[in-house]
Design a protein around this motif. Structure first.
Motif, PDB file in Angstrom:
ATOM      1  N   GLY A  80       0.815  -1.204   0.000  1.00 13.50           N
ATOM      2  CA  GLY A  80       0.000   0.000   0.000  1.00 13.50           C
ATOM      3  C   GLY A  80       0.851   1.258   0.000  1.00 13.50           C
ATOM      4  O   GLY A  80       1.853   1.338   0.702  1.00 13.50           O
ATOM      5  N   VAL A 114      -9.665   1.337  -6.174  1.00 11.73           N
ATOM      6  CA  VAL A 114      -8.219   1.133  -6.036  1.00 11.73           C
ATOM      7  C   VAL A 114      -7.483   1.487  -7.322  1.00 11.73           C
ATOM      8  O   VAL A 114      -8.046   1.430  -8.416  1.00 11.73           O
ATOM      9  CB  VAL A 114      -7.911  -0.338  -5.642  1.00 11.73           C
ATOM     10  N   GLU A 118      -2.966   1.945  -4.313  1.00  9.33           N
ATOM     11  CA  GLU A 118      -3.463   3.137  -3.618  1.00  9.33           C
ATOM     12  C   GLU A 118      -4.953   2.960  -3.380  1.00  9.33           C
ATOM     13  O   GLU A 118      -5.711   2.735  -4.326  1.00  9.33           O
ATOM     14  CB  GLU A 118      -3.207   4.387  -4.450  1.00  9.33           C
ATOM     15  N   ASP A 119      -5.363   3.041  -2.137  1.00 11.01           N
ATOM     16  CA  ASP A 119      -6.779   2.894  -1.756  1.00 11.01           C
ATOM     17  C   ASP A 119      -7.525   4.170  -2.139  1.00 11.01           C
ATOM     18  O   ASP A 119      -7.262   5.227  -1.581  1.00 11.01           O
ATOM     19  CB  ASP A 119      -6.859   2.647  -0.252  1.00 11.01           C
ATOM     20  N   THR A 156     -10.821   4.498  -1.819  1.00  9.25           N
ATOM     21  CA  THR A 156     -12.045   4.634  -1.015  1.00  9.25           C
ATOM     22  C   THR A 156     -11.890   5.693   0.049  1.00  9.25           C
ATOM     23  O   THR A 156     -12.868   6.162   0.614  1.00  9.25           O
ATOM     24  CB  THR A 156     -12.445   3.301  -0.348  1.00  9.25           C
ATOM     25  N   LYS A 157     -10.651   6.102   0.342  1.00  6.77           N
ATOM     26  CA  LYS A 157     -10.390   7.106   1.379  1.00  6.77           C
ATOM     27  C   LYS A 157     -10.347   8.511   0.804  1.00  6.77           C
ATOM     28  O   LYS A 157     -10.175   9.463   1.534  1.00  6.77           O
ATOM     29  CB  LYS A 157      -9.073   6.787   2.091  1.00  6.77           C
TER      30      LYS A 157
END
Length: 124
Positions: free
Chosen positions: A73, A102, A119-120, A122-123
């Motif tokens: 991540g 993502v 890289e997430d 959703t944040k």
């Protein structure tokens, strides 16, 4: 000092024939917990008993035996990729993006082992 900064997550990505069946197997055999099934993306994630480590299950009709790709991540995949490419790290094609979920990019170590950055989204 490292070239890029990783966050505190690792996903171990594996190819499986049936994500739901595999998630159930990991629950029954090892006590792991399903985080989610993203059926539209052919992807599931399960939580291991190690903090920050998940297993990602990618559904394929003929998964390669013994396949496993560590997924590290990062907070900013694009910036990390540029830094790595600038020093000659080879990537496997363009960055993949699943909108709202993502962003991933596969790269190779000097022995041609596949690794991935994620890289997430959703944040965001």
């Amino acid at each position: 000092m490292a070239l890029i900064k990783l966050n505190e997550t690792i996903t171990i990505a594996m190819s499986v024939k049936d994500r739901h069946e595999s998630a159930d197997w990991y629950k029954e055999m090892l006590g792991f917990e399903t985080i989610y099934h993203a059926d539209e993306a052919g992807w599931s994630e399960i939580k291991t008993n190690t903090q920050g480590v998940t297993i990602g299950l990618g559904e394929h009709t003929k998964p390669a035996p013994g396949n496993c790709v560590p997924v590290f991540g990062v907070e900013d995949l694009d910036a990390a990729r540029v830094k790595m490419e600038d020093v000659g790290v080879r990537f496997d094609g363009p960055t993949d993006v699943v909108d709202g979920m993502v962003k991933t990019a596969t790269f190779y170590d000097p022995d041609n082992n596949a690794l991935m950055l994620a890289e997430d989204l959703t944040k965001s």
